[in-house]
Write a protein that holds these residues in place. Structure first.
Motif, PDB file in Angstrom:
ATOM      1  N   UNK A   1      61.059   2.107  64.273  1.00 22.77           N
ATOM      2  CA  UNK A   1      60.751   0.837  64.943  1.00 22.77           C
ATOM      3  C   UNK A   1      59.258   0.705  65.253  1.00 22.77           C
ATOM      4  N   UNK A   2      58.552   1.814  65.375  1.00 22.35           N
ATOM      5  CA  UNK A   2      57.120   1.759  65.674  1.00 22.35           C
ATOM      6  C   UNK A   2      56.254   1.811  64.410  1.00 22.35           C
ATOM      7  N   UNK A   3      56.885   1.923  63.245  1.00 22.24           N
ATOM      8  CA  UNK A   3      56.153   1.963  61.987  1.00 22.24           C
ATOM      9  C   UNK A   3      55.703   0.564  61.589  1.00 22.24           C
ATOM     10  N   UNK A   4      54.660   0.519  60.778  1.00 18.11           N
ATOM     11  CA  UNK A   4      54.285  -0.765  60.169  1.00 18.11           C
ATOM     12  C   UNK A   4      55.261  -1.053  59.033  1.00 18.11           C
ATOM     13  N   UNK A   5      55.347  -2.308  58.652  1.00 12.25           N
ATOM     14  CA  UNK A   5      56.190  -2.694  57.526  1.00 12.25           C
ATOM     15  C   UNK A   5      55.769  -1.938  56.272  1.00 12.25           C
ATOM     16  N   UNK A   6      54.472  -1.784  56.069  1.00 12.71           N
ATOM     17  CA  UNK A   6      53.947  -1.062  54.911  1.00 12.71           C
ATOM     18  C   UNK A   6      54.432   0.392  54.898  1.00 12.71           C
ATOM     19  N   UNK A   7      54.396   1.052  56.058  1.00 11.89           N
ATOM     20  CA  UNK A   7      54.840   2.444  56.157  1.00 11.89           C
ATOM     21  C   UNK A   7      56.326   2.555  55.846  1.00 11.89           C
ATOM     22  N   UNK A   8      57.120   1.652  56.397  1.00  8.82           N
ATOM     23  CA  UNK A   8      58.564   1.679  56.151  1.00  8.82           C
ATOM     24  C   UNK A   8      58.860   1.471  54.671  1.00  8.82           C
ATOM     25  N   UNK A   9      58.233   0.489  54.058  1.00 13.52           N
ATOM     26  CA  UNK A   9      58.483   0.228  52.629  1.00 13.52           C
ATOM     27  C   UNK A   9      58.017   1.398  51.780  1.00 13.52           C
ATOM     28  N   UNK A  10      56.878   1.981  52.117  1.00 14.26           N
ATOM     29  CA  UNK A  10      56.390   3.153  51.384  1.00 14.26           C
ATOM     30  C   UNK A  10      57.401   4.296  51.468  1.00 14.26           C
ATOM     31  N   UNK A  11      57.967   4.533  52.645  1.00 12.48           N
ATOM     32  CA  UNK A  11      58.982   5.569  52.802  1.00 12.48           C
ATOM     33  C   UNK A  11      60.233   5.251  51.990  1.00 12.48           C
ATOM     34  N   UNK A  12      60.636   3.996  51.966  1.00 12.08           N
ATOM     35  CA  UNK A  12      61.808   3.604  51.175  1.00 12.08           C
ATOM     36  C   UNK A  12      61.564   3.822  49.681  1.00 12.08           C
ATOM     37  N   UNK A  13      60.364   3.522  49.219  1.00 13.11           N
ATOM     38  CA  UNK A  13      60.014   3.748  47.811  1.00 13.11           C
ATOM     39  C   UNK A  13      60.072   5.242  47.501  1.00 13.11           C
ATOM     40  N   UNK A  14      59.502   6.058  48.394  1.00 12.30           N
ATOM     41  CA  UNK A  14      59.531   7.507  48.186  1.00 12.30           C
ATOM     42  C   UNK A  14      60.959   8.044  48.171  1.00 12.30           C
ATOM     43  N   UNK A  15      61.814   7.517  49.060  1.00  7.90           N
ATOM     44  CA  UNK A  15      63.217   7.940  49.076  1.00  7.90           C
ATOM     45  C   UNK A  15      63.918   7.563  47.783  1.00  7.90           C
ATOM     46  N   UNK A  16      63.712   6.331  47.320  1.00  9.94           N
ATOM     47  CA  UNK A  16      64.346   5.891  46.075  1.00  9.94           C
ATOM     48  C   UNK A  16      63.881   6.755  44.902  1.00  9.94           C
ATOM     49  N   UNK A  17      62.587   7.039  44.838  1.00 17.45           N
ATOM     50  CA  UNK A  17      62.058   7.882  43.755  1.00 17.45           C
ATOM     51  C   UNK A  17      62.645   9.288  43.812  1.00 17.45           C
ATOM     52  N   UNK A  18      62.774   9.839  45.016  1.00 19.73           N
ATOM     53  CA  UNK A  18      63.342  11.181  45.169  1.00 19.73           C
ATOM     54  C   UNK A  18      64.809  11.193  44.729  1.00 19.73           C
TER      55      UNK A  18
END
Length: 107
Positions: free
Chosen positions: A81-98
């Motif tokens: 909840x305290x992350x920026x939208x950019x940080x959250x999307x970047x994490x989601x991309x990394x999860x999908x790639x993994x």
């Protein structure tokens, strides 16, 4: 995607773009959206806040049913909840790639 959300009774939808990527998730929920980002990630994502898991599952099932490419998906948590939208999307991309490569990912 918006039509599927409406079918499930999810009417409170906020549409953002890469210019809003500096906005913190908690600020987006409050309606305080920053539109000054110049390095935002351009990726479709659906972020659920305070939505029943059955509706989230129904959303995912309907994407498959209507053969719509699945966007990145997340649920707002105490951690993100305290992350920026950019940080959250970047994490989601990394999860999908993994997941696609069969690797694990530690945050």
């Amino acid at each position: 995607i918006k039509n599927i959300l409406k079918l499930l009774g999810i009417k409170d939808v906020c549409t953002l773009n890469k210019d809003n990527a500096n906005s913190k998730i908690e600020d987006i929920i409050k309606g305080n959206i920053d539109d000054t980002c110049v390095q935002g990630i351009n990726q479709r994502a659906v972020i659920f806040n305070n939505i029943a898991h059955t509706k989230i599952s129904g959303f995912s099932d309907n994407l498959r049913k209507f053969k719509i490419n699945r966007p990145l998906m997340a649920v707002v948590t105490e951690d993100n909840i305290s992350w920026s939208l950019n940080t959250l999307i970047n994490n989601l991309i990394n999860e999908r790639n993994a997941i696609n490569s069969g690797n694990t990912l530690n945050h």
